[in-house]
Enzyme design. Sequence first.
Site, PDB file in Angstrom:
ATOM      1  CG  HIS A   1     121.939  79.902  64.682  1.00 50.92           C
ATOM      2  ND1 HIS A   1     122.659  78.843  64.927  1.00 50.92           N
ATOM      3  CD2 HIS A   1     120.581  79.502  64.339  1.00 50.92           C
ATOM      4  CE1 HIS A   1     122.091  77.741  64.483  1.00 50.92           C
ATOM      5  NE2 HIS A   1     120.938  78.175  64.047  1.00 50.92           N
TER       6      HIS A   1
ATOM      7  CE  LYS B   1     119.551  78.080  68.421  1.00 46.62           C
ATOM      8  NZ  LYS B   1     120.483  77.695  67.340  1.00 46.62           N
TER       9      LYS B   1
ATOM     10  CG  HIS C   1     118.476  71.461  65.809  1.00 48.37           C
ATOM     11  ND1 HIS C   1     118.702  72.310  66.642  1.00 48.37           N
ATOM     12  CD2 HIS C   1     118.382  72.011  64.354  1.00 48.37           C
ATOM     13  CE1 HIS C   1     118.656  73.502  66.008  1.00 48.37           C
ATOM     14  NE2 HIS C   1     118.538  73.550  64.723  1.00 48.37           N
TER      15      HIS C   1
ATOM     16  CE  LYS D   1     122.276  73.606  66.337  1.00 50.77           C
ATOM     17  NZ  LYS D   1     121.748  73.313  64.918  1.00 50.77           N
TER      18      LYS D   1
ATOM     19  CG  ASP E   1     141.315  60.817  70.438  1.00 51.86           C
ATOM     20  OD1 ASP E   1     140.822  60.260  69.560  1.00 51.86           O
ATOM     21  OD2 ASP E   1     142.437  61.624  70.095  1.00 51.86           O
TER      22      ASP E   1
ATOM     23  CG  ASP F   1     119.874  84.886  90.168  1.00 48.33           C
ATOM     24  OD1 ASP F   1     119.202  85.922  89.631  1.00 48.33           O
ATOM     25  OD2 ASP F   1     118.992  84.196  90.912  1.00 48.33           O
TER      26      ASP F   1
END
Length: 482
Positions: A222, A224, A400, A402, A407, A229
């Site tokens: 899952h 990404k 979507h 996450k 604080d 470089d």
Amino acid sequence: MDVTSIIISFIFVLNIALAVIVVFQERRDVGSTWAWLLVLFFIPVLGFVLYLLFAQNLRHIRLFHWDDLQKTGIEKVLLAQMSDINSGQFSFRNRVAACNSDLIHMHINENQAILTDDNHVEIFTDGKEKFDRLFQDIEEAKEYIHLQYYIIRRDQLGKKLIAALTRKAKEGVKVRVLYDELGSRKLTKGFFKKFREAGGEAEAFFPSKLRFVNLRLNYRNHRKLVIIDGDIGYVGGFNVGDEYLGLNSKFGYWRDTHLRIQGQAVYAMQVRFILDWNQASHHHDISYEPNLFPKINSPGNVGIQIVTSGPDSEYEHIKNGYIKMISAAKKSIYIQTPYFIPDASLLDALRIASLSGVKVHIMIPDKPDHLFVYWATLSYIGEMLKTGASVYLYNNGFIHAKTIIVDEEIASVGTANIDVRSFKLNFEVNAFLYDDFISRSLTETFHQDMRVSRLLTLEDYEKRSRWIRTKESISRLLSPIL
């Protein structure tokens, strides 16, 4: 006894035997064991087939090997960081990292997540802006592009991306594309034909041996990641597809969070890509080369640890990081997640924080993309509402992201949702950020999203119909295996 009774009795005995042998031999946690027992007993035979498809155990298998890892010098740096932190001699470049040395120590000790504190970070919350910047970086690449996505669609954005990568491959840039076969199941070999002819390389993670039939429905990659470089890295929630540009009428505007990082945190992202690539590739393994880890002169000072987790891990690294952050909260916790199905440990941490006076804010979508998951989410949301937490239903499309901010000082952004699938079943990657400016920026984004969200009160929640309550109860029972 007639033939039908004999068959039913045989299926019943067989199901009991399979439940005892298969489920209990796996030594799963109690929640998962009971959830699978429900499936096995209420759906005889078919339940066992579902178990074989969804419940293979990878924790005893070592999937990732890279003997050249020591050549990067990361192992030596890790040992030095651990020693200095234990002795109190580690020199932190910013106050926030110094105040959270215990969280940093845990990630180093548990996940070998090196701390880097020279990073510059850009935050993207809009798909068009994120991909515009990514395409610009791709065009400016000089040596190599390492690109990894769970989903790559064969649509307008996917074709634009592969065309850009093909042009760079023709220029002599080394381009590697890693995708999850199940997440990107609509891709065909023809999609990469011109790209491979130009010298590009593409590999599928956990491919099936039969076309269109993948028996490993769990344990998907899952993550990404994009590394260009060895100087620029991308990590976050956006996949590659037109819906992530807000072009899907079902979801509308797609609200996600992604980071563009420059600094030595890119080294850790590079290591993760190489490990994943070498696991998937049987012909083009990556060996250590100095240009993969070039000297970086970054003007930034953001502290970052790149933390990964997967079903082959002994510990649930990202979840443990979430719990540690939540437990340290004194004032506020902001959470954005498309799915909210915490296990008992994370739910308890959040409830304790809320009951202790910490302002807990949770934002979830106002529309489902998976119904069972959405009903289970609502069930757990009710638990938080009872503790006084503020819950917002995002209704400007689909959220979507996450993201967790504590604080307004530390934050985590990455690919892991708050559910068992992300904590145990998928391969995930998150950036844990130690910087008050970045954390305040993410908090301000949350407040902006509140303007296009609906506050869900406990009074409103308790007005839901008996049918909705029933669906929540059933989904919650199955939540350990959703």
